[in-house]
Each structure stands twice: as C-alpha cells, then as structure tokens.
Design a protein around this motif. Structure first.
Motif, short mmCIF file in Angstrom:
data_model
loop_
_atom_site.label_atom_id
_atom_site.label_comp_id
_atom_site.label_asym_id
_atom_site.label_seq_id
_atom_site.Cartn_x
_atom_site.Cartn_y
_atom_site.Cartn_z
N SER A 1 51.48 36.44 35.93
CA SER A 1 52.26 37.08 36.98
C SER A 1 51.60 38.38 37.42
O SER A 1 51.52 38.68 38.62
CB SER A 1 53.69 37.36 36.48
N ALA A 2 51.10 39.16 36.47
CA ALA A 2 50.39 40.40 36.80
C ALA A 2 49.06 40.10 37.50
O ALA A 2 48.65 40.84 38.41
CB ALA A 2 50.15 41.22 35.52
N LEU A 3 48.40 39.02 37.10
CA LEU A 3 47.13 38.65 37.72
C LEU A 3 47.30 38.34 39.21
O LEU A 3 46.40 38.63 40.02
CB LEU A 3 46.55 37.43 36.99
N LEU A 4 48.45 37.79 39.57
CA LEU A 4 48.68 37.40 40.97
C LEU A 4 48.62 38.59 41.92
O LEU A 4 48.33 38.42 43.11
CB LEU A 4 50.05 36.71 41.10
N ALA A 5 48.89 39.78 41.42
CA ALA A 5 48.84 40.97 42.26
C ALA A 5 47.40 41.40 42.56
O ALA A 5 47.18 42.22 43.46
CB ALA A 5 49.59 42.12 41.59
N GLU A 6 46.44 40.86 41.81
CA GLU A 6 45.05 41.28 41.94
C GLU A 6 44.12 40.18 42.42
O GLU A 6 43.14 40.45 43.13
CB GLU A 6 44.54 41.78 40.57
N GLU A 7 44.39 38.95 42.01
CA GLU A 7 43.47 37.85 42.29
C GLU A 7 44.26 36.60 42.67
O GLU A 7 45.40 36.43 42.24
CB GLU A 7 42.61 37.52 41.05
N PRO A 8 43.66 35.71 43.45
CA PRO A 8 44.36 34.47 43.78
C PRO A 8 44.40 33.51 42.59
O PRO A 8 43.50 33.49 41.76
CB PRO A 8 43.51 33.89 44.91
N ALA A 9 45.45 32.74 42.53
CA ALA A 9 45.58 31.67 41.55
C ALA A 9 46.23 30.48 42.24
O ALA A 9 47.14 30.64 43.06
CB ALA A 9 46.41 32.11 40.35
N LEU A 10 45.76 29.30 41.92
CA LEU A 10 46.23 28.08 42.57
C LEU A 10 47.01 27.22 41.60
O LEU A 10 46.64 27.08 40.43
CB LEU A 10 45.04 27.28 43.11
N ALA A 11 48.09 26.64 42.08
CA ALA A 11 48.79 25.58 41.36
C ALA A 11 48.13 24.26 41.74
O ALA A 11 47.82 24.03 42.92
CB ALA A 11 50.26 25.56 41.74
N TYR A 12 47.93 23.39 40.75
CA TYR A 12 47.23 22.13 41.02
C TYR A 12 48.01 20.97 40.44
O TYR A 12 48.35 20.95 39.25
CB TYR A 12 45.82 22.17 40.40
N ARG A 13 48.30 20.00 41.31
CA ARG A 13 48.91 18.75 40.86
C ARG A 13 47.79 17.78 40.49
O ARG A 13 47.14 17.20 41.36
CB ARG A 13 49.77 18.13 41.96
N PHE A 14 47.55 17.62 39.22
CA PHE A 14 46.42 16.83 38.74
C PHE A 14 46.64 15.34 38.98
O PHE A 14 47.78 14.86 39.08
CB PHE A 14 46.18 17.08 37.25
N LYS A 15 45.56 14.61 39.06
CA LYS A 15 45.60 13.15 39.07
C LYS A 15 45.64 12.69 37.62
O LYS A 15 44.75 13.02 36.84
CB LYS A 15 44.37 12.58 39.77
#
Length: 292
Positions: free
Chosen positions: A231-245
């Motif tokens: 949650s703290a990282l989101l304020a500094e860098e992008p993060a992606l949610a991924y729906r895996f196959k």
C-alpha cells in the motif's frame, strides 16, 4: 523467495514432523511445484525463509549421497536422475531463518540481505497454480513486470462473502488481464471491500519494498503485513494486478490439497487411466451405499 516458516497447524498431526510444503501432490512435494515455476520464470537464486525447527525442506534440496549410491548400485537410473535433479545445474538454494513468526511481511524482510537491490519474486507454496498448456503464473507475471517496469501481483476473483480471507485490491484501467492497483486492503469485511479481486500467492516486487517493510508497524497479532508495505509502495511506484492464466489450488486447506491431488493424478502420464477407474469404482460404490 519462498516463505516456508509456518507451522501448518491445519494439517496436524501430519505436519508435526513434516512441513506442509513437503506434503505431496502425487509424486512431488508442494515446494517442488513452486520451485519449478520459479525456475521456469528465470530465477536462478532461490531463497527459502524457514524457522529453526524445520529442516526437511533444506534436506530435500541437499545432496543425498547414501540414497544416490543405493539407487546407482541397484541400477535404478530413472529414480537416480529424479533425485539428482530436484534443482538443475546453475540454480542455488539459500536458507534464511525467521527467528519469530511475525507475518509474511517480516518473512520477506528476512530475505533482504540475500536479495539486495533488485526486483524479486515471492511464491507461497500453499497456492499451487497450474497452467496445463502454457507458461506458469510467475513467468507470465515476470514478463509483464519487465515490459511495464512495475511490480506485479497475482489476483483472482473471489465471492464477496470471502473477501475477509484475502488482501483485496482496487484497480483502474483494467485491460485484458492486468490493471493498475490504486489501493489494497488486508482482509476487509465484504461490505467494506473495494472489489472482489483478491491477492493470491505470487508477487513480483520492487526492492523498494524492503525499506517500506522496515518502516511498517506491526498490525493485528503483532505481525508485519506485506499488504501494508505494498500500500505504501503504491504512492511511489506503479503496481499491476494480474489475472493469471491457470488454475489455483488452495493447498493450505484439506479440500484444496485433495482437489490438486485428484486433478494431477488424472493428468499423470502413468496414473491417469488407473486413477480414473479407481475414482469411478469408488463413486459407484458410494452411490450404491447412499441409496441403501
């Protein structure tokens, strides 16, 4: 990085002496499936965060001289090759002790000195993810992370009444299988969950997460939550949610372990047909009994 310090109390008494990561799915322990997935994704250094009582995982990846000699003398070359290649050449295993069970975030932090300042993956062996006809989940995520220059977190839709069992993400600009994470909440009540997109046991993370974990205060139960640091990282860098196959089996539960065993047995080259016959016979017998 593999957090394997948990006590596996759901599976007592089996896990009194056998770590839950060593519970077998047909002919391989859970940890081997996770390791194979990491190696497929290009990982050549495997960091296991364990506790001081669990030696079975380290023993499994160590060389078994006496066993190898016995197999060689008996001419059991096929079994010998299996034993010798639980890790391929060029891949090393490092074991780090987590002195206290202070949560997943703390377990990840224990690996900082080994991993250093580079992106890394976290795999929870309890979550067995099987993509029968394509790349494993971590390989899919690593490719996306490299392409996007971002952390990537595996996610899966869950029923809303199950959100209190997971970390739940809020996203925007979701296209195809991925979207930008705008928020993450640890185990929210169904009415408070920002979505039904749950975090499951695969992460590709920026090394910045280590400094954020060091600044994360313990939450409920005195544990340091990885979710809070993300949650703290989101304020500094992008993060992606991924729906895996692929299909996820929650092998931290009895029914998940049984489900995985059945599915892998039915897909096994040598066991598929006898497994099908045995299951058919068992269901037929149980059907007769239920009708009596």
């Amino acid at each position: 990085m593999f957090p394997v310090a948990g006590l596996g109390t759901r599976f007592l008494p089996a896990t009194k002496t056998v770590p839950k990561e060593m519970l077998p799915i047909v002919d391989k322990p859970l940890i081997q499936y996770a390791v194979d997935e990491a190696i497929e994704a290009g990982c050549d250094t495997l960091v296991f965060v364990t506790n001081r009582y669990k030696h079975a995982v380290a023993d499994y990846f160590d060389k078994a001289y006496e066993l190898e000699q016995k197999l060689e003398r008996a001419g059991k070359q096929e079994q010998l090759e299996v034993v010798r290649h639980v890790l391929p050449e060029g891949v090393r295993a490092i074991f780090v002790t987590q002195a206290e069970a202070l949560g997943l975030g703390h377990a990840v932090l224990c690996a900082k000195a080994v991993i250093g300042d580079e992106p890394f993956a976290v795999l929870l062996p309890d979550d067995l993810i099987w993509n029968r006809d394509g790349d494993g989940a971590l390989k899919q995520m690593a490719d996306l992370a490299e392409q996007a220059g971002a952390s990537v977190i595996a996610t899966q839709e869950v029923p809303r009444d199950k959100t209190a069992s997971y970390g739940i993400v809020a996203t925007e600009a979701f296209e195809g299988r991925s979207g930008t994470i705008t928020g993450i909440v640890e185990k929210p009540a169904p009415a408070e969950a920002p979505s039904t997109l749950a975090v499951v046991g695969r992460y590709v993370l920026s090394p910045r997460i280590f400094e954020l974990l060091e600044a994360t205060r313990p939450g409920a139960g005195g544990e340091i939550q990885l979710t809070d640091a993300i949650s703290a990282l989101l304020a500094e860098e992008p993060a992606l949610a991924y729906r895996f196959k692929g299909t996820r089996f929650d092998c931290g539960t009895h029914i998940g372990l049984i489900n995985a065993t059945i599915r892998f047995a039915l897909d096994h080259e040598k066991l598929s047909e006898p497994a099908r016959r045995m299951m058919t016979d068992a269901l037929t017998e149980l059907g007769v009994r239920d009708s009596d």
